[in-house]
Design a protein around this motif. Structure first.
Motif, PDB file in Angstrom:
ATOM      1  N   VAL A 163      65.453  51.900 -16.343  1.00 50.90           N
ATOM      2  CA  VAL A 163      66.249  50.793 -16.870  1.00 50.90           C
ATOM      3  C   VAL A 163      66.607  51.094 -18.324  1.00 50.90           C
ATOM      4  CG1 VAL A 163      65.321  49.002 -15.354  1.00 50.90           C
ATOM      5  CG2 VAL A 163      64.130  49.532 -17.481  1.00 50.90           C
ATOM      6  N   PRO A 164      67.772  50.580 -18.799  1.00 50.73           N
ATOM      7  CA  PRO A 164      68.182  50.874 -20.179  1.00 50.73           C
ATOM      8  C   PRO A 164      67.359  50.161 -21.237  1.00 50.73           C
ATOM      9  CG  PRO A 164      69.760  49.409 -19.129  1.00 50.73           C
ATOM     10  CD  PRO A 164      68.808  49.841 -18.069  1.00 50.73           C
ATOM     11  N   ARG A 165      66.769  49.023 -20.875  1.00 53.81           N
ATOM     12  CA  ARG A 165      65.946  48.258 -21.814  1.00 53.81           C
ATOM     13  C   ARG A 165      64.710  47.759 -21.068  1.00 53.81           C
ATOM     14  NH1 ARG A 165      69.635  43.778 -24.573  1.00 53.81           N
ATOM     15  NH2 ARG A 165      67.788  43.664 -25.896  1.00 53.81           N
ATOM     16  N   ILE A 166      63.603  47.581 -21.791  1.00 52.40           N
ATOM     17  CA  ILE A 166      62.368  47.173 -21.115  1.00 52.40           C
ATOM     18  C   ILE A 166      61.889  45.785 -21.536  1.00 52.40           C
ATOM     19  CG2 ILE A 166      61.589  49.532 -20.738  1.00 52.40           C
ATOM     20  CD1 ILE A 166      59.676  49.162 -23.096  1.00 52.40           C
ATOM     21  N   GLU A 167      62.690  45.046 -22.315  1.00 54.02           N
ATOM     22  CA  GLU A 167      62.295  43.683 -22.644  1.00 54.02           C
ATOM     23  C   GLU A 167      62.121  42.872 -21.360  1.00 54.02           C
ATOM     24  OE1 GLU A 167      64.662  45.338 -24.064  1.00 54.02           O
ATOM     25  OE2 GLU A 167      64.569  45.134 -26.251  1.00 54.02           O
ATOM     26  N   GLY A 168      60.999  42.178 -21.234  1.00 51.76           N
ATOM     27  CA  GLY A 168      60.744  41.375 -20.044  1.00 51.76           C
ATOM     28  C   GLY A 168      60.365  42.190 -18.819  1.00 51.76           C
ATOM     29  N   LEU A 169      59.922  43.434 -19.017  1.00 49.21           N
ATOM     30  CA  LEU A 169      59.531  44.288 -17.897  1.00 49.21           C
ATOM     31  C   LEU A 169      58.440  43.639 -17.044  1.00 49.21           C
ATOM     32  CD1 LEU A 169      59.786  47.098 -16.519  1.00 49.21           C
ATOM     33  CD2 LEU A 169      58.047  47.920 -18.133  1.00 49.21           C
ATOM     34  N   ILE A 170      57.617  42.807 -17.654  1.00 50.86           N
ATOM     35  CA  ILE A 170      56.530  42.139 -16.929  1.00 50.86           C
ATOM     36  C   ILE A 170      57.059  41.358 -15.724  1.00 50.86           C
ATOM     37  CG2 ILE A 170      56.631  40.147 -18.507  1.00 50.86           C
ATOM     38  CD1 ILE A 170      53.653  39.770 -18.088  1.00 50.86           C
ATOM     39  N   HIS A 171      58.263  40.782 -15.851  1.00 54.68           N
ATOM     40  CA  HIS A 171      58.809  39.979 -14.753  1.00 54.68           C
ATOM     41  C   HIS A 171      59.354  40.866 -13.630  1.00 54.68           C
ATOM     42  CE1 HIS A 171      58.055  36.792 -17.460  1.00 54.68           C
ATOM     43  NE2 HIS A 171      59.032  37.097 -18.272  1.00 54.68           N
ATOM     44  N   LEU A 172      59.902  42.024 -13.982  1.00 50.49           N
ATOM     45  CA  LEU A 172      60.335  42.972 -12.956  1.00 50.49           C
ATOM     46  C   LEU A 172      59.135  43.462 -12.163  1.00 50.49           C
ATOM     47  CD1 LEU A 172      62.650  44.693 -11.745  1.00 50.49           C
ATOM     48  CD2 LEU A 172      62.058  46.453 -13.424  1.00 50.49           C
ATOM     49  N   VAL A 173      58.025  43.733 -12.840  1.00 55.71           N
ATOM     50  CA  VAL A 173      56.811  44.187 -12.150  1.00 55.71           C
ATOM     51  C   VAL A 173      56.276  43.081 -11.231  1.00 55.71           C
ATOM     52  CG1 VAL A 173      54.409  44.887 -12.483  1.00 55.71           C
ATOM     53  CG2 VAL A 173      56.211  45.888 -13.902  1.00 55.71           C
ATOM     54  N   ALA A 174      56.330  41.833 -11.686  1.00 60.40           N
ATOM     55  CA  ALA A 174      55.895  40.721 -10.831  1.00 60.40           C
ATOM     56  C   ALA A 174      56.763  40.637  -9.574  1.00 60.40           C
ATOM     57  CB  ALA A 174      55.958  39.408 -11.611  1.00 60.40           C
ATOM     58  N   GLN A 175      58.054  40.919  -9.717  1.00 58.43           N
ATOM     59  CA  GLN A 175      58.961  40.920  -8.568  1.00 58.43           C
ATOM     60  C   GLN A 175      58.596  42.043  -7.601  1.00 58.43           C
ATOM     61  OE1 GLN A 175      63.009  40.823  -9.934  1.00 58.43           O
ATOM     62  NE2 GLN A 175      63.838  40.204  -7.966  1.00 58.43           N
ATOM     63  N   VAL A 176      58.218  43.192  -8.130  1.00 54.16           N
ATOM     64  CA  VAL A 176      57.771  44.308  -7.290  1.00 54.16           C
ATOM     65  C   VAL A 176      56.495  43.931  -6.537  1.00 54.16           C
ATOM     66  CG1 VAL A 176      56.815  46.652  -7.344  1.00 54.16           C
ATOM     67  CG2 VAL A 176      58.851  46.105  -8.695  1.00 54.16           C
ATOM     68  N   GLN A 177      55.573  43.274  -7.214  1.00 58.04           N
ATOM     69  CA  GLN A 177      54.329  42.849  -6.558  1.00 58.04           C
ATOM     70  C   GLN A 177      54.619  41.910  -5.392  1.00 58.04           C
ATOM     71  OE1 GLN A 177      52.581  41.364 -10.231  1.00 58.04           O
ATOM     72  NE2 GLN A 177      50.908  42.831 -10.052  1.00 58.04           N
ATOM     73  N   ARG A 178      55.539  40.976  -5.604  1.00 57.26           N
ATOM     74  CA  ARG A 178      55.897  40.035  -4.535  1.00 57.26           C
ATOM     75  C   ARG A 178      56.605  40.754  -3.387  1.00 57.26           C
ATOM     76  NH1 ARG A 178      55.804  34.836  -4.775  1.00 57.26           N
ATOM     77  NH2 ARG A 178      57.836  34.582  -3.727  1.00 57.26           N
ATOM     78  N   LEU A 179      57.467  41.717  -3.715  1.00 63.05           N
ATOM     79  CA  LEU A 179      58.147  42.487  -2.674  1.00 63.05           C
ATOM     80  C   LEU A 179      57.132  43.205  -1.793  1.00 63.05           C
ATOM     81  CD1 LEU A 179      60.838  43.743  -1.528  1.00 63.05           C
ATOM     82  CD2 LEU A 179      60.424  45.632  -3.109  1.00 63.05           C
ATOM     83  N   LEU A 180      56.137  43.834  -2.414  1.00 67.97           N
ATOM     84  CA  LEU A 180      55.132  44.567  -1.653  1.00 67.97           C
ATOM     85  C   LEU A 180      54.221  43.640  -0.864  1.00 67.97           C
ATOM     86  CD1 LEU A 180      54.217  47.367  -4.211  1.00 67.97           C
ATOM     87  CD2 LEU A 180      55.646  47.550  -2.170  1.00 67.97           C
TER      88      LEU A 180
END
Length: 336
Positions: free
Chosen positions: A239-256
């Motif tokens: 990703v070009p920027r990592i601000e708020g990366l914590i929420h993308l990781v939470a989305q990955v956790q829910r996907l899995l």
């Protein structure tokens, strides 16, 4: 019985089973890591409970929904009163439920999640402390330092010096992260399922690796997920920027854990059904993203506004399906 054990004589909380064996009369239990931290305990250096992802035990549906909203960033810019309003309860009732079931307030849980995410980034990556602060959802470096000292009794730089050699992850391009799995997740089974259901252009998957295009704050990116261990996944983020990366990781956790990546995308998949029609819709109306050929990807999923006004007959979708997509988009507009 709580998931976490605090040892009164040391001021440390652990995730059983831990190599340390305190006397039972010196142990108090907590339903969450945030609850242990709110009571003044710090994470054990041996079992490192901050590296896992556990919901409060026996949490009610209301608290689980609140926890999911917090994971999605509800308290980044909002407050507890606004969170309670979204759940159609009073702020007082929400705080009481959290006190009973989590052992901490919603704000304390949000701070604990940010601190734990930042601690994992300190272990797993070579990102600067400033980048980690914003990736974890903190408003400033000063706030990050204050919360980390309060949670772990050490500054971010001191914590990084303690990381283990085996923790550091390196990827050939992208940012590599270790993602703790939500309890009950079978990552191998989920990766196989994602491979079966992958939509061309936005997803590329095998039974051992899943890739898809994502969007963060209007910017396109790519995630790659593979199995790392029974309790974690290996995630590479482009990703070009990592601000708020914590929420993308939470989305990955829910996907899995079995949830869809995006509710709108999931609804369109259900309406369309046929894989070849979905592929055609993505190719025709998805947002093109250049430079992703090496990942087998090329598009972002079409937006609700585009599909609501598009002539979908050329994609092979019947009239009833097109009408259902427009009706769903209208319901979304009313809800928002």
């Amino acid at each position: 019985m709580g998931s976490f054990q605090g040892v009164i004589t040391t001021g440390i909380y652990c995730l059983p089973p831990c190599p340390g064996r305190p006397r039972s009369e010196n142990v108090v239990t907590f339903t969450s890591a945030a609850g242990a931290e709110a009571a003044g305990f710090r994470a054990c250096h041996r079992c490192r409970p901050y590296r896992g992802e556990r919901r409060p035990v026996s949490a009610s549906e209301l608290v689980c929904r609140a926890v999911d909203l917090i994971a999605a960033g509800a308290l980044d810019d909002g407050n507890e009163a606004e969170l309670a309003a979204r759940l159609a309860v009073s702020e007082r009732h929400l705080r009481r439920m959290f006190h009973e079931q989590v052992g901490a307030t919603p704000d304390q849980l949000a701070r604990s999640r940010r601190a734990h995410f930042a601690r994992r980034l300190l272990d797993d990556t070579d990102l600067s402390v400033t980048d980690i602060a914003f990736a974890a959802g903190f408003g400033s470096l000063r706030q990050c330092n204050r919360v980390m000292v309060a949670t772990f009794r050490a500054t971010p730089l001191e914590l990084r010096k303690r990381r283990r050699k085996a923790d550091r992850l390196v990827a050939d391009g992208g940012l590599a992260l270790r993602v703790p799995l939500i309890e009950g997740t079978n990552i191998d089974r989920r990766l196989a399922q994602l491979a079966r259901d992958a939509v061309g252009g936005i997803e590329h998957a095998t039974t051992t690796r899943y890739r898809r295009t994502v969007e963060m704050d209007g910017n396109p990116g790519v995630i790659e997920i593979s199995s790392a261990a029974t309790d974690s996944a290996r995630l590479i983020v482009h990703v070009p920027r990592i601000e708020g990366l914590i929420h993308l990781v939470a989305q990955v956790q829910r996907l899995l854990a079995g949830h869809p990546w995006d509710p709108y995308e999931a609804a369109i998949r259900d309406i369309v059904g046929a894989a070849d029609v979905l592929d055609e819709i993505v190719t025709t109306y998805g947002t093109p993203v250049a430079g992703l050929g090496q990942f087998g990807l090329a598009y972002l999923f079409p937006t609700p506004n585009i599909l609501a006004t598009a002539d979908l007959s050329a994609t092979g979708l019947d009239t009833a399906g097109a009408q259902a997509i427009r009706a769903y988009r209208n319901r979304l507009a009313v809800a928002n």
